[in-house]
Motif scaffolding. Structure first.
Motif, PDB file in Angstrom:
ATOM      1  N   ALA A 190      16.464   0.063   1.699  1.00 49.91           N
ATOM      2  CA  ALA A 190      16.631  -0.920   2.775  1.00 49.91           C
ATOM      3  C   ALA A 190      15.252  -1.171   3.372  1.00 49.91           C
ATOM      4  O   ALA A 190      14.292  -0.417   3.112  1.00 49.91           O
ATOM      5  CB  ALA A 190      17.589  -0.415   3.851  1.00 49.91           C
ATOM      6  N   LEU A 191      15.168  -2.221   4.174  1.00 49.14           N
ATOM      7  CA  LEU A 191      13.863  -2.628   4.684  1.00 49.14           C
ATOM      8  C   LEU A 191      13.978  -3.105   6.125  1.00 49.14           C
ATOM      9  O   LEU A 191      14.678  -4.088   6.396  1.00 49.14           O
ATOM     10  CB  LEU A 191      13.348  -3.782   3.804  1.00 49.14           C
ATOM     11  N   GLY A 227      11.973   1.150   3.968  1.00 47.76           N
ATOM     12  CA  GLY A 227      10.641   0.607   4.290  1.00 47.76           C
ATOM     13  C   GLY A 227      10.633  -0.022   5.677  1.00 47.76           C
ATOM     14  O   GLY A 227      11.680  -0.200   6.313  1.00 47.76           O
ATOM     15  N   HIS A 228       9.454  -0.366   6.145  1.00 51.72           N
ATOM     16  CA  HIS A 228       9.308  -0.981   7.480  1.00 51.72           C
ATOM     17  C   HIS A 228       8.064  -1.857   7.433  1.00 51.72           C
ATOM     18  O   HIS A 228       6.953  -1.333   7.268  1.00 51.72           O
ATOM     19  CB  HIS A 228       9.186   0.137   8.528  1.00 51.72           C
ATOM     20  N   GLY A 285       5.295 -10.355  -0.491  1.00 49.13           N
ATOM     21  CA  GLY A 285       4.846  -9.436  -1.557  1.00 49.13           C
ATOM     22  C   GLY A 285       5.140  -7.988  -1.183  1.00 49.13           C
ATOM     23  O   GLY A 285       5.558  -7.183  -2.027  1.00 49.13           O
ATOM     24  N   ASP A 286       4.942  -7.649   0.099  1.00 47.34           N
ATOM     25  CA  ASP A 286       5.212  -6.273   0.566  1.00 47.34           C
ATOM     26  C   ASP A 286       6.693  -5.925   0.362  1.00 47.34           C
ATOM     27  O   ASP A 286       7.027  -4.841  -0.124  1.00 47.34           O
ATOM     28  CB  ASP A 286       4.897  -6.157   2.063  1.00 47.34           C
ATOM     29  N   ALA A 287       7.550  -6.860   0.762  1.00 46.89           N
ATOM     30  CA  ALA A 287       9.000  -6.609   0.645  1.00 46.89           C
ATOM     31  C   ALA A 287       9.369  -6.399  -0.826  1.00 46.89           C
ATOM     32  O   ALA A 287      10.119  -5.470  -1.164  1.00 46.89           O
ATOM     33  CB  ALA A 287       9.774  -7.780   1.237  1.00 46.89           C
ATOM     34  N   ARG A 288       8.826  -7.252  -1.694  1.00 51.67           N
ATOM     35  CA  ARG A 288       9.162  -7.124  -3.120  1.00 51.67           C
ATOM     36  C   ARG A 288       8.618  -5.812  -3.686  1.00 51.67           C
ATOM     37  O   ARG A 288       9.294  -5.148  -4.488  1.00 51.67           O
ATOM     38  CB  ARG A 288       8.572  -8.306  -3.885  1.00 51.67           C
ATOM     39  N   ASP A 304       0.833  -1.217   0.000  1.00 57.95           N
ATOM     40  CA  ASP A 304       0.000   0.000   0.000  1.00 57.95           C
ATOM     41  C   ASP A 304       0.862   1.261   0.000  1.00 57.95           C
ATOM     42  O   ASP A 304       0.418   2.323  -0.441  1.00 57.95           O
ATOM     43  CB  ASP A 304      -0.951  -0.008   1.218  1.00 57.95           C
ATOM     44  N   MET A 305       2.080   1.150   0.506  1.00 52.92           N
ATOM     45  CA  MET A 305       2.964   2.317   0.590  1.00 52.92           C
ATOM     46  C   MET A 305       3.914   2.426  -0.612  1.00 52.92           C
ATOM     47  O   MET A 305       4.689   3.375  -0.695  1.00 52.92           O
ATOM     48  CB  MET A 305       3.791   2.251   1.886  1.00 52.92           C
TER      49      MET A 305
END
Ligand code: KIV
Length: 262
Positions: free
Chosen positions: A184-185, A142-143, A172-175, A125-126
């Motif tokens: 970075a995440l 990201g977080h 999916g969010d990480a990708r 979503d972000m």
């Protein structure tokens, strides 16, 4: 005088990516003021975060949702004065990135105050928000996983990735965040085997907190590492340092000296 442990180079987003490629681990800590930022920078910590955790451990709020842009900017400016080498990330606080336009304006404000990157919470979503900020030339971290800014809806700090659907969503969010341009995440309270899988699946460094040892880096709130906020310590924090007790003993000694009782 503390000897500097860093390599002498300013860490950039490109350095983070190079470290990921080399399998070099990324120790990360929070810093909210000039002396702490300077001590950690001189000790060689490559990545520092002016996190909205300052709401609890510096400002005494119950959670991060009361932290404002003014708070973050104030602490970021102090920390930035102490940093010469570390990559300095600042949190975009709760409700400061509701639209692309608001996210861009606030990210610009933090970049102008000394941040090398901004961090925001959320997954796919972000992704548009990350893209919008990146289009301005500002780096984004990201977080995912447990999102402290959503603590009120979630009702507590819970481990993420136990259910199959949630695992697929987090991957999916990480990708999506990587594809949107995040450099970075952070993964907070993600089950360790999934955190490991995500770390293998993405090309950007993952920085775990309570997510096992297989992430590319680890982050801790510095007061948890040092034991200077003794009233609450998350279960995953292994450090048993207790600088609060040392500080208390020094203060007692000082008082005894002033009162003539030693
Ligand atoms: O605000 C913060 O300190 C953070 C870390 C816990 C990742 O977001």
């Amino acid at each position: 005088m503390i000897q500097s442990a860093h390599s002498g180079h300013k860490i950039s987003a490109a350095t983070l990516s190079q470290w990921k490629a080399e399998g070099r681990k990324l120790p990360t800590l929070t810093a909210y003021d000039y002396p702490t930022a300077r001590l950690l920078d001189e000790a060689g910590v490559p990545l520092l975060l002016v996190g909205d955790s300052l709401g609890m451990v510096v400002l005494g709020f119950k959670d991060t949702t009361q932290v404002t842009m003014d708070h973050i900017e104030h602490h970021l400016r102090a920390a930035a004065r102490g940093v010469t080498h570390a990559f300095l990330v600042a949190d975009l606080p709760f409700e400061s990135y509701e639209t692309d336009a608001q996210a861009i304006a606030n990210a610009r404000r933090l970049a102008d105050a000394g941040a090398d990157a901004v961090k925001l919470e959320g997954g796919s979503d972000m992704a548009p928000r990350v893209q919008a900020i990146r289009a301005q030339g500002i780096e984004v971290v990201g977080h995912i996983g447990m999102l402290p800014q959503h603590i009120r809806e979630e009702g507590g700090y819970r481990i993420k990735g136990r259910l199959e659907a949630e695992r697929a969503r987090l991957l999916g969010d990480a990708r999506a965040l990587e594809a949107a341009g995040a450099c970075a995440l952070v993964m907070e309270l993600v089950v360790p085997d999934l955190a490991a899988e995500i770390s293998r699946a993405v090309g950007i460094p993952t920085i775990g907190i309570g997510s096992g040892d297989a992430c590319d880096g680890q982050i801790l709130v510095t007061t948890d590492l040092l034991g200077t906020f003794p009233w609450f310590k998350p279960k995953f924090v292994k450090s048993n340092h207790n600088l609060a007790a040392a500080m208390s003993a020094i203060v007692q000694e000082y008082m005894a000296g002033v009162q003539g009782k030693h």
